[in-house]
Write an enzyme that holds these catalytic residues in place. Structure first.
Site, PDB file in Angstrom:
ATOM      1  N   PRO A  75       0.779  -1.241   0.000  1.00  0.00           N
ATOM      2  CA  PRO A  75       0.000   0.000   0.000  1.00  0.00           C
ATOM      3  C   PRO A  75       0.814   1.296   0.000  1.00  0.00           C
ATOM      4  CG  PRO A  75       0.017  -0.935   2.180  1.00  0.00           C
ATOM      5  CD  PRO A  75       0.732  -1.919   1.283  1.00  0.00           C
ATOM      6  N   CYS A  76       1.512   1.540  -1.099  1.00  0.00           N
ATOM      7  CA  CYS A  76       2.295   2.778  -1.185  1.00  0.00           C
ATOM      8  C   CYS A  76       1.407   4.010  -1.243  1.00  0.00           C
ATOM      9  CB  CYS A  76       3.257   2.733  -2.367  1.00  0.00           C
ATOM     10  SG  CYS A  76       2.503   2.389  -3.947  1.00  0.00           S
TER      11      CYS A  76
END
Length: 178
Positions: free
Chosen positions: A142-143
């Protein structure tokens, strides 16, 4: 002519999310690519040729179904984490950054500095940013949850509108889960 073995295939499919579409791909070992909304097939192909040299790219919706299903559950607000196997390829530092991102809870954000400090490398903020920018599996690693130290939305391979929509989606869905 002899066919390539399955283990040298890179399977891919598309997911439609409203008017947007994204490409997802997996090897026999696991998910290896999630593109940005509207990203071209050529972008995926160029990435695959660089990172999975010698692999044949095969569109196969049935093989990709388990990966697509988990992403669709995420978009529907029914999934807050992923259990699919991954086949990530990067330097040891990149892998450590991607793993650290995965520890940021659903619906929350952290700064690049937070990630660097979690790796006990607080002076490596720029290197962390570069590693995050090379994350091949958007959403799953989850950047989009990584923001600037001042709270501002910063770079995202899928584009800032996608990042903003994902953060809003998680905020809305996490309030509904309470």
């Amino acid at each position: 002519m002899r066919e390539k073995a399955d283990n040298l295939n890179l399977y891919w499919a598309t997911i439609n999310q409203g008017n947007d579409q994204l490409i997802v791909a997996a090897s026999e070992q696991g998910l290896c690519y999630v593109g940005g909304w509207g990203e071209s097939l050529r972008t995926f192909q160029d990435w695959a040729e660089k990172n999975f040299r010698g692999y044949e790219q095969v569109m196969d919706e049935s093989r990709m179904e388990p990966f697509v299903q988990q992403l669709e559950e995420y978009f529907a607000g029914q999934r807050t984490s992923f259990t699919m196997p991954l086949d990530l390829r990067g330097t040891p530092f990149q892998m450590s950054v991607w793993e650290a991102m995965g520890k940021i809870p659903y619906g929350r954000t952290a700064s690049y500095l937070d990630v660097a400090e979690s790796l006990q490398r607080p002076k490596s903020v720029r290197a962390v940013g570069t590693a995050i920018g090379r994350n091949p599996v958007l959403i799953v690693a989850p950047c989009h949850r990584i923001i600037g130290k001042n709270g501002a939305l910063t770079g995202y391979r899928g584009g800032l509108p996608m990042k903003e929509r994902l953060l809003q989606h998680e905020k809305t869905a996490s309030m509904a889960l309470r």
